[in-house]
Motif scaffolding. Structure first.
Motif, PDB file in Angstrom:
ATOM      1  N   TYR A 198       0.841  -1.204   0.000  1.00  0.00           N
ATOM      2  CA  TYR A 198       0.000   0.000   0.000  1.00  0.00           C
ATOM      3  C   TYR A 198       0.870   1.246   0.000  1.00  0.00           C
ATOM      4  O   TYR A 198       1.926   1.270   0.634  1.00  0.00           O
ATOM      5  CB  TYR A 198      -0.901   0.053   1.249  1.00  0.00           C
ATOM      6  CG  TYR A 198      -1.814  -1.137   1.358  1.00  0.00           C
ATOM      7  CD1 TYR A 198      -2.955  -1.235   0.562  1.00  0.00           C
ATOM      8  CD2 TYR A 198      -1.529  -2.188   2.237  1.00  0.00           C
ATOM      9  CE1 TYR A 198      -3.785  -2.340   0.629  1.00  0.00           C
ATOM     10  CE2 TYR A 198      -2.352  -3.296   2.315  1.00  0.00           C
ATOM     11  CZ  TYR A 198      -3.477  -3.378   1.514  1.00  0.00           C
ATOM     12  OH  TYR A 198      -4.282  -4.479   1.572  1.00  0.00           O
ATOM     13  N   CYS A 213       0.076  -4.633  12.038  1.00  0.00           N
ATOM     14  CA  CYS A 213      -1.035  -5.585  12.204  1.00  0.00           C
ATOM     15  C   CYS A 213      -0.986  -6.706  11.174  1.00  0.00           C
ATOM     16  O   CYS A 213      -1.872  -7.556  11.150  1.00  0.00           O
ATOM     17  CB  CYS A 213      -2.377  -4.865  12.183  1.00  0.00           C
ATOM     18  SG  CYS A 213      -2.926  -4.371  10.550  1.00  0.00           S
ATOM     19  N   ALA A 234      -1.263  -6.491   7.910  1.00  0.00           N
ATOM     20  CA  ALA A 234      -1.999  -6.267   6.666  1.00  0.00           C
ATOM     21  C   ALA A 234      -1.050  -6.095   5.482  1.00  0.00           C
ATOM     22  O   ALA A 234      -1.440  -6.290   4.336  1.00  0.00           O
ATOM     23  CB  ALA A 234      -2.891  -5.037   6.796  1.00  0.00           C
ATOM     24  N   PRO A 274      -5.999  -8.862  10.363  1.00  0.00           N
ATOM     25  CA  PRO A 274      -6.244  -9.085   8.933  1.00  0.00           C
ATOM     26  C   PRO A 274      -5.332 -10.166   8.368  1.00  0.00           C
ATOM     27  O   PRO A 274      -4.211 -10.354   8.819  1.00  0.00           O
ATOM     28  CB  PRO A 274      -5.927  -7.722   8.309  1.00  0.00           C
ATOM     29  CG  PRO A 274      -5.093  -7.003   9.313  1.00  0.00           C
ATOM     30  CD  PRO A 274      -5.500  -7.504  10.649  1.00  0.00           C
ATOM     31  N   ARG A 288      -3.855 -11.722   4.696  1.00  0.00           N
ATOM     32  CA  ARG A 288      -3.732 -11.478   3.259  1.00  0.00           C
ATOM     33  C   ARG A 288      -4.147 -12.705   2.470  1.00  0.00           C
ATOM     34  O   ARG A 288      -3.833 -13.845   2.815  1.00  0.00           O
ATOM     35  CB  ARG A 288      -2.303 -11.039   2.922  1.00  0.00           C
ATOM     36  CG  ARG A 288      -2.047  -9.636   3.489  1.00  0.00           C
ATOM     37  CD  ARG A 288      -0.633  -9.172   3.291  1.00  0.00           C
ATOM     38  NE  ARG A 288      -0.273  -9.263   1.892  1.00  0.00           N
ATOM     39  CZ  ARG A 288       0.968  -9.303   1.457  1.00  0.00           C
ATOM     40  NH1 ARG A 288       1.964  -9.308   2.311  1.00  0.00           N
ATOM     41  NH2 ARG A 288       1.217  -9.368   0.176  1.00  0.00           N
ATOM     42  N   TYR A 329      -3.739  -8.952  -3.571  1.00  0.00           N
ATOM     43  CA  TYR A 329      -4.285  -7.629  -3.251  1.00  0.00           C
ATOM     44  C   TYR A 329      -5.383  -7.616  -2.196  1.00  0.00           C
ATOM     45  O   TYR A 329      -5.842  -6.546  -1.809  1.00  0.00           O
ATOM     46  CB  TYR A 329      -4.835  -6.984  -4.534  1.00  0.00           C
ATOM     47  CG  TYR A 329      -3.784  -6.726  -5.578  1.00  0.00           C
ATOM     48  CD1 TYR A 329      -2.827  -5.735  -5.379  1.00  0.00           C
ATOM     49  CD2 TYR A 329      -3.735  -7.472  -6.757  1.00  0.00           C
ATOM     50  CE1 TYR A 329      -1.843  -5.489  -6.333  1.00  0.00           C
ATOM     51  CE2 TYR A 329      -2.756  -7.229  -7.720  1.00  0.00           C
ATOM     52  CZ  TYR A 329      -1.817  -6.244  -7.497  1.00  0.00           C
ATOM     53  OH  TYR A 329      -0.846  -6.001  -8.430  1.00  0.00           O
ATOM     54  N   LEU A 364      -7.436  -8.428   1.437  1.00  0.00           N
ATOM     55  CA  LEU A 364      -7.317  -8.673   2.873  1.00  0.00           C
ATOM     56  C   LEU A 364      -8.631  -9.265   3.377  1.00  0.00           C
ATOM     57  O   LEU A 364      -9.701  -8.716   3.097  1.00  0.00           O
ATOM     58  CB  LEU A 364      -7.088  -7.360   3.632  1.00  0.00           C
ATOM     59  CG  LEU A 364      -5.703  -6.741   3.630  1.00  0.00           C
ATOM     60  CD1 LEU A 364      -5.732  -5.428   4.399  1.00  0.00           C
ATOM     61  CD2 LEU A 364      -4.671  -7.692   4.258  1.00  0.00           C
TER      62      LEU A 364
END
Lengths: 338, 338
Positions: A80, A127, A129, B2, B4, B8, B10
């Motif tokens: 991201y 976290c 992500a 979260p 993955r 792309y 989550l």
């Protein structure tokens, strides 16, 4: 996984690191006291592009590409990118980053945006992500002047409290903990604070109350005092706002001593460079934090730092309609691994 | 925390729920097919305020207050609010929300902003950074027209591909899983996609490629097809963009059938309300998702929904400088607990 501490603070137990950072800037910024810390400086305000807006977008491209390269990564390794700027609809970010192919989350916190982008980037790494996140912001004196104030050709007089929008961009890459570079230990996201300041040429005064509030929230949440830190660095209050912050804090029984500084004060030589109250703009704190600060921390000059990005959440339209200027400040605690 | 999934996407294993939501809208929106779903409608475009900009800010205040109330909470129980809008420097959000005392993170994704705010709000709840987060966006026909196009008094002709900016605001409150309301199961943040469309009166065409890309990324990551969902709802491609999305997807071997719809198509009666290609604006998808969609899901009409917020990341300045229009789309998977 983030851990809440007190009412407003988040601790990041995985200690996500700044695994790469870069800053690019213009000619005036290169001539200032921070000039030698920037990775790349441009002599021409257009960077060879057709407009100042396109030049500002290019600065984001350059800063983020350099930061990714210095992190030893490729775009594909970044999950991201958090980005923002001061131009209407944040076009420096969308146009500067459209070629990257990285999932994009546009952020708007005026001059606090760099603190906001690093906060969210660090949180997403902490976290799980993301393995890596990028953060980037920019500002450009010429694109900001004509959007927020007057055409440059008009040659308007600037007031003594006015700040000079820095032509600069900074980018940081967040990743898993590493032992040789600063990490994000904690963050405190600020509340909008509006004490009724209406002078758009005195944004330092509009932002100082927000900086005070967020700093007090963090100190309260963590049961610490300013003396516990090697450096407390505000985003860009400039000389007027910085003096006001000290005054406001004194009334609350908290004193900032020689360990306090401000990116808007650091970036220019106020005497020689005719910048009045100092620097401002998203790119000001971004460039200082992503070059000078992180380098000094890696060298061991500072080991435990509070960075408070400050923003004035107004627009020319809101000011023309007689509104006051809401301020905001987000705090990040950066530490060097011991 | 979260997880993955693929490149792309989550997944949010804690299944954070929409524990409250509200939508407010203007007169034209109330007269449209979705009118009965909105919590509150205003007959006057100014809401009694002094300007359209102040009216838009008020709509955010109203929407978020209603959503917090419907969640059975007070402001103090909300750790973060993610908010954004289309006005320069996002002033609807900063002025509309400055009185809340909730830590504020300004977001900019043009008309995709509601998907972005809900995504980050859900993620922060899922990872334990917050117990509750709020998400809110707005748009206003009159403030958007005069900022992006012409003074309303000018009475400019609109082209057949133009969309009508909705006067509306929607807000959602995210919290721990509850069994009687939709939850966020997954999210896919989009990449900026720019195929070179330059017509600012045809934003559906500029956004459709981004919607296609994000949907393909999600379907690929989750090994699912459009038929696995009860509803696929794009933000506001309008009739032109929606037709184009279907066409683009067909070329990729993916077909959208009767389970596909678009918030820009749903919000107005295109025949009777003279809106040309449909509705648009941050508030359009915000109001539809936070009223109609969540209500229909609670009633059991849809149990597994993909919402794709779509945005056109240009500004009048970038268009005047001859730039094309970068598009973006963020996807959320909403599910009802079984």
């Amino acid at each position: 996984m983030p851990k809440r501490q007190g009412k407003y603070t988040l601790l990041l137990p995985s200690k996500p690191s700044i695994i790469g950072s870069a800053a690019v800037a213009g000619k005036k910024e290169k001539e200032g006291p921070m000039g030698t810390y920037f990775d790349l400086c441009f002599q021409d305000t257009t960077l060879g592009e057709e407009s100042w807006e396109k030049a500002e977008a290019r600065m984001q491209t350059e800063a983020v590409n350099l930061a990714i390269q210095k992190a030893g990564l490729t775009n594909a390794a970044i999950q991201y990118i958090f980005a923002g700027d001061l131009l209407n609809q944040c076009i420096s970010s969308s146009f500067g980053l459209r070629g990257l192919g990285i999932p994009f989350l546009g952020q708007y916190g005026a001059c606090s945006t760099m603190a906001q982008t690093i906060s969210l980037a660090a949180l997403l790494v902490d976290c799980g992500a993301a393995n890596h996140c990028a953060a980037v912001t920019s500002s450009h004196f010429c694109s900001a002047e004509r959007q927020f104030r007057f055409p440059l050709e008009y040659g308007g007089q600037r007031t003594p409290t006015a700040q000079w929008t820095a032509t600069a961009s900074g980018s940081a890459i967040l990743g898993a903990h590493q032992t040789d570079t600063p990490f994000v230990a904690a963050m405190t996201i600020g509340k909008i604070t509006d004490l009724g300041i209406k002078d758009a040429a005195n944004m330092g005064a509009a932002m100082a109350p927000a900086a005070m509030q967020t700093l007090l929230d963090f100190l309260n949440d963590t049961h610490t005092t300013p003396d516990d830190y090697d450096l407390i660095l505000t985003g860009d209050l400039g000389s007027v706002g910085a003096a006001l912050l000290k005054e406001l804090l004194t009334k609350e029984g908290v004193s900032l001593s020689s360990n306090y500084n401000d990116c808007g004060i650091l970036i220019y030589d106020a005497q020689k460079q005719d910048v009045h109250a100092g620097g401002s703009g998203c790119g000001c704190s971004a460039a200082i934090v992503c070059s000078y600060l992180f380098q000094k921390m890696r060298e061991g000059a500072f080991r435990n730092v509070l960075f408070l990005g400050t923003g004035a959440l107004m627009s020319p339209t809101s000011s023309q309609q007689g509104e006051s200027i809401p301020g905001i400040a987000h705090l990040l605690q950066f530490r060097m691994p011991s």
